[in-house]
Write a protein that holds these residues in place. Sequence first.
Motif, mmCIF file in Angstrom:
data_model
loop_
_atom_site.group_PDB
_atom_site.id
_atom_site.type_symbol
_atom_site.label_atom_id
_atom_site.label_comp_id
_atom_site.label_asym_id
_atom_site.label_seq_id
_atom_site.Cartn_x
_atom_site.Cartn_y
_atom_site.Cartn_z
ATOM 1 N N VAL A 186 0.787 -1.270 0.067
ATOM 2 C CA VAL A 186 -0.006 0.072 -0.087
ATOM 3 C C VAL A 186 0.973 1.198 -0.035
ATOM 4 C CG1 VAL A 186 -1.979 1.252 1.346
ATOM 5 C CG2 VAL A 186 -1.812 -1.240 1.146
ATOM 6 N N MET A 187 1.979 1.124 0.726
ATOM 7 C CA MET A 187 2.819 2.401 0.864
ATOM 8 C C MET A 187 3.604 2.748 -0.564
ATOM 9 S SD MET A 187 3.683 3.539 4.164
ATOM 10 C CE MET A 187 5.266 3.833 4.253
ATOM 11 N N GLU A 188 3.608 1.675 -1.347
ATOM 12 C CA GLU A 188 4.254 1.780 -2.746
ATOM 13 C C GLU A 188 3.286 2.194 -3.740
ATOM 14 O OE1 GLU A 188 5.344 -2.318 -3.490
ATOM 15 O OE2 GLU A 188 7.814 -2.316 -2.859
ATOM 16 N N ILE A 189 2.036 2.218 -3.399
ATOM 17 C CA ILE A 189 1.097 2.803 -4.654
ATOM 18 C C ILE A 189 0.613 4.149 -4.109
ATOM 19 C CG2 ILE A 189 0.282 0.458 -5.265
ATOM 20 C CD1 ILE A 189 -2.302 0.858 -3.635
ATOM 21 N N ALA A 190 1.174 4.615 -2.726
ATOM 22 C CA ALA A 190 0.673 5.937 -2.530
ATOM 23 C C ALA A 190 1.267 6.960 -3.318
ATOM 24 C CB ALA A 190 0.789 6.045 -1.013
ATOM 25 N N ASP A 191 0.781 8.216 -3.745
ATOM 26 C CA ASP A 191 1.233 9.222 -4.253
ATOM 27 C C ASP A 191 1.333 10.371 -3.396
ATOM 28 O OD1 ASP A 191 1.206 8.364 -7.027
ATOM 29 O OD2 ASP A 191 -0.843 8.227 -6.665
ATOM 30 N N LEU A 192 0.768 10.204 -2.122
ATOM 31 C CA LEU A 192 0.775 11.205 -1.054
ATOM 32 C C LEU A 192 0.185 10.408 0.192
ATOM 33 C CD1 LEU A 192 0.733 14.122 0.035
ATOM 34 C CD2 LEU A 192 -1.568 14.400 -0.857
ATOM 35 N N ILE A 193 1.050 10.913 1.404
ATOM 36 C CA ILE A 193 0.730 10.195 2.553
ATOM 37 C C ILE A 193 0.274 11.382 3.615
ATOM 38 C CG2 ILE A 193 1.852 8.816 4.567
ATOM 39 C CD1 ILE A 193 3.478 7.142 2.383
ATOM 40 N N LEU A 194 -0.514 11.065 3.996
ATOM 41 C CA LEU A 194 -1.036 12.159 5.202
ATOM 42 C C LEU A 194 -1.231 11.564 6.632
ATOM 43 C CD1 LEU A 194 -3.990 13.940 3.164
ATOM 44 C CD2 LEU A 194 -1.607 14.783 3.441
ATOM 45 N N ILE A 195 -0.655 12.240 7.529
ATOM 46 C CA ILE A 195 -0.707 11.505 8.928
ATOM 47 C C ILE A 195 -1.843 12.480 9.470
ATOM 48 C CG2 ILE A 195 0.158 11.183 11.060
ATOM 49 C CD1 ILE A 195 2.726 10.962 9.549
ATOM 50 N N PRO A 204 3.427 15.462 18.714
ATOM 51 C CA PRO A 204 5.018 14.890 18.593
ATOM 52 C C PRO A 204 5.128 13.414 18.046
ATOM 53 C CG PRO A 204 4.551 15.861 20.866
ATOM 54 C CD PRO A 204 3.293 15.713 20.052
ATOM 55 N N ARG A 205 4.014 12.632 18.298
ATOM 56 C CA ARG A 205 4.087 11.210 17.764
ATOM 57 C C ARG A 205 3.792 11.087 16.138
ATOM 58 N NH1 ARG A 205 0.974 10.127 22.435
ATOM 59 N NH2 ARG A 205 -1.030 10.474 21.472
ATOM 60 N N ALA A 206 2.807 12.293 15.585
ATOM 61 C CA ALA A 206 2.777 12.366 14.531
ATOM 62 C C ALA A 206 4.063 12.805 13.762
ATOM 63 C CB ALA A 206 1.830 13.159 14.009
ATOM 64 N N GLU A 207 4.895 13.734 14.086
ATOM 65 C CA GLU A 207 6.353 14.193 13.793
ATOM 66 C C GLU A 207 7.179 12.872 13.747
ATOM 67 O OE1 GLU A 207 7.089 16.996 12.770
ATOM 68 O OE2 GLU A 207 5.677 18.507 13.588
ATOM 69 N N LEU A 208 7.206 12.189 14.676
ATOM 70 C CA LEU A 208 7.996 10.839 14.758
ATOM 71 C C LEU A 208 7.575 9.795 13.675
ATOM 72 C CD1 LEU A 208 10.199 8.941 15.915
ATOM 73 C CD2 LEU A 208 8.399 7.920 17.424
#
Length: 324
Positions: A186-195, A204-208
Motif C-alpha cells: 500500500v505504501m508503494e502505490i501511494a502518491d501522497l501520505i497524510l498523517i 510529537p507522535r505524528a512528527e515521529l
Amino acid sequence: MRIKELAAGVRAGNIRSLAKAITLVESRSPDHSLAATTLLDELLPAAGNAIRIGISGVPGVGKSTFIEALGLYLTGRGHRVAVLAVDPSSQLSGGSILGDKTRMEELSRDPNAFIRPSPSGDTLGGVARKTRETMLVCEAAGYNVIIVETVGVGQSEITVASMVDLFVLLQLPGAGDELQGIKKGVMEIADLILINKAEGDNRPRAELAKSQIETALHIMQPKSSSWQVPVLLCSALKGEGIAETWQTIEDYRRTMEQSGEFAEKRRLQASDWMWSLLMDGLKDLFMRDPRVAALLPQVQDAVANGTSTPGAAARRLLEVFKRH
C-alpha cells in the motif's frame, strides 16, 4: 426517460438525472446493460476533465472527516466535488453498513457537492463494481474533483489506485512502533501520505511517524522518476493542513502533466477498464448459460465432497460452455 434526455439532464448538472444515471449504470440487470453503455457513450465527450483522487487508510483513521474537510475547502473555492464512498456491504441484506452521507452531514448539504454511498457488494476488495463508470457520469455532470473513498481493507486500495490519478494514504500518529505493520504494498502505490489527527498530544507522535515513513519511502522503489512522495501532517477535525494538501495535489497534477505521465496513466487505465468489463461480461455469459447452470450444482457438490478436484470441475464446466 429516454437515454438522450437523461444524458442532457446529466450534462446540465441536474441532480435527479445524475442519480438516475448512476442507478442505471450500477444496475446488474442485463436489460439495463445496453442502456447504460449507450448512456456512457453519450456522456464520454463531456467527461475526463476532473482530477480523480483515491483515499484510503485503516478504519478509524478519519477518512470521512478528512474528505468532508477537503470537500468543504474546495467548494468554498469554486470547485464542484463528487464523493463516491464505497461502503462495506452487509452479508445479510447486501446494503451499506456505514452510510457515509450521515458521516458527512455538512458536505452533503453543500449545493456544490454530491455524495454517493455505494455498497461494495461481492466485488473483490470492496470496490463498487461500477465505480469507474460512476466517476465518468459525475465528470460529465460538471464535477471537477472526484474523490473515491475505499473501505480501507485488503485489495481495495490496489483496485482504487488503478482507476484514479492520485492515491492518498491516511495514517495515524504513533506509527513508530507500528511501522512494521504498515503494508509495504500500500505504501508503494501511494502518491501522497497524510498523517491525520496530528493535533494536541498527538503532534510529537505524528512528527515521529512522519520522519519514520519518510525513511521507509527512501528505501522503496519510487513509482515515478518525476515525483517524490510527500508525507504531510494534518488535522481534519481542526481543518489544519487541508490547504497544504490541496496545494500538493495541484503540484502533483502539474508535475505529472508536464512529464507526460498523467495522460499515459489515463490511457493505461482505459485499457484496464476495457479488460475488466470484458471479463465481467464473459463471467455473466458463462453463469447464464443453461448447460452450465444445469451442471453447476452437481460439480460444486463433487468438489465440496472431495470426489472431484477444483481444476477438473472447472475444466468440465468450461468444456460444456464451449460446446455452442
